[in-house]
Design an enzyme around this catalytic site. Sequence first.
Site, PDB file in Angstrom:
ATOM      1  N   ARG A  39       0.833  -1.205   0.000  1.00 53.70           N
ATOM      2  CA  ARG A  39       0.000   0.000   0.000  1.00 53.70           C
ATOM      3  C   ARG A  39       0.867   1.254   0.000  1.00 53.70           C
ATOM      4  NH1 ARG A  39       2.563   2.324   3.242  1.00 53.70           N
ATOM      5  NH2 ARG A  39       2.611   2.030   5.493  1.00 53.70           N
ATOM      6  N   GLU A  45      -0.530   9.935   8.824  1.00 51.58           N
ATOM      7  CA  GLU A  45       0.681   9.197   9.197  1.00 51.58           C
ATOM      8  C   GLU A  45       0.760   9.075  10.717  1.00 51.58           C
ATOM      9  OE1 GLU A  45       2.765   7.578   7.366  1.00 51.58           O
ATOM     10  OE2 GLU A  45       1.800   8.171   5.497  1.00 51.58           O
ATOM     11  N   HIS A  46       0.990   7.858  11.190  1.00 54.99           N
ATOM     12  CA  HIS A  46       1.072   7.584  12.637  1.00 54.99           C
ATOM     13  C   HIS A  46      -0.203   8.020  13.351  1.00 54.99           C
ATOM     14  CE1 HIS A  46       5.315   6.285  12.880  1.00 54.99           C
ATOM     15  NE2 HIS A  46       5.450   7.065  11.815  1.00 54.99           N
ATOM     16  N   ASP A  48      -3.173   5.772  12.882  1.00 53.74           N
ATOM     17  CA  ASP A  48      -4.035   4.593  12.981  1.00 53.74           C
ATOM     18  C   ASP A  48      -4.022   3.994  14.378  1.00 53.74           C
ATOM     19  OD1 ASP A  48      -1.379   3.855  12.548  1.00 53.74           O
ATOM     20  OD2 ASP A  48      -1.868   2.130  11.287  1.00 53.74           O
ATOM     21  N   GLY A 138       8.672   1.577   2.994  1.00 55.51           N
ATOM     22  CA  GLY A 138       7.466   2.270   3.420  1.00 55.51           C
ATOM     23  C   GLY A 138       6.218   1.898   2.651  1.00 55.51           C
ATOM     24  N   SER A 141       5.705  -3.954   3.006  1.00 55.14           N
ATOM     25  CA  SER A 141       6.112  -5.292   2.578  1.00 55.14           C
ATOM     26  C   SER A 141       5.905  -6.307   3.695  1.00 55.14           C
ATOM     27  CB  SER A 141       7.585  -5.286   2.152  1.00 55.14           C
ATOM     28  OG  SER A 141       8.430  -4.878   3.215  1.00 55.14           O
ATOM     29  N   ASP A 185      -2.134  -0.930   7.494  1.00 57.17           N
ATOM     30  CA  ASP A 185      -1.543  -1.738   6.426  1.00 57.17           C
ATOM     31  C   ASP A 185      -2.330  -3.014   6.180  1.00 57.17           C
ATOM     32  OD1 ASP A 185       0.319   0.242   6.587  1.00 57.17           O
ATOM     33  OD2 ASP A 185       1.942  -1.021   7.353  1.00 57.17           O
ATOM     34  N   LYS A 229      12.230  -2.068   9.697  1.00 52.72           N
ATOM     35  CA  LYS A 229      11.633  -2.032  11.030  1.00 52.72           C
ATOM     36  C   LYS A 229      12.151  -3.129  11.951  1.00 52.72           C
ATOM     37  CE  LYS A 229       7.280   0.350  10.107  1.00 52.72           C
ATOM     38  NZ  LYS A 229       6.944   0.175   8.715  1.00 52.72           N
TER      39      LYS A 229
END
Length: 255
Positions: A39, A45-46, A48, A138, A141, A185, A229
Amino acid sequence: MLFRSNQLAAVQLRLQRLQDHFNARYGPGEARLLRAPGRVNLIGEHTDYNGYPVMPLAIQRDVLVMFRPSEDGSFRIINTDERFSERRFEWAEAAAPFAMGDWGNYVKAAIQELQQADEGLRRGFSAVIDGTVPAAAGLASSSSLVVAAGLVFLHANEAVFDRRVFADQMAKAEHFVGTAGGGMDQAISLMGEKGCAVKIDFFPLRTRATPLPADYKIVICNSLIRAPKTESALKGYNRRRSEEHTSELQSPNTI
């Protein structure tokens, strides 16, 4: 038309490569195919994991899995990318992670979360994974791999499931690898729609497709800055979530 023909040829070539890998490792016979897309996010951003909405869209790059159920509760997973070596484990070993950063943990993450929800899911699978979502870029994956693994596990066990419940489960499952992320995601990978961005609300999870104008194109650019990450970016990512949560608790507008 030429572009579409080239796209079709590329898809056919990819599927044939996946089939060849599968047959070479597990032998010919019945096999099933599942897909989980990556996606890109347009708005939010940040937000959810704090319960505020986002608006991402699913992209063409994805994780494809060709698999066959196994009756003995064993799991065998190979990757068409030779950098990721084969992973094997038994049903009872799904809750024990591999080493930090191991790609097999994303498969285990989905399985152990679903096992906890339903102990009747005991059938394993043999699978070949092929991903086109670039790692640490980003574009989710890792989440697309977790979602794909969860879908394979459910289908191998012929389980009936609700997509929204499953999306929440996969968001929770990804904490297994050490990432304290939210649910954007996983939700968009499962509920993306062609030609649409999707507004996603949380607590509870709700989605609303928003069609994009026909002449719009979304361009994704590579910044050349990797954000793995499970490596250097992990602590920073998790610290940001902690800071966002602390800031919200201290806000004078918080009820």
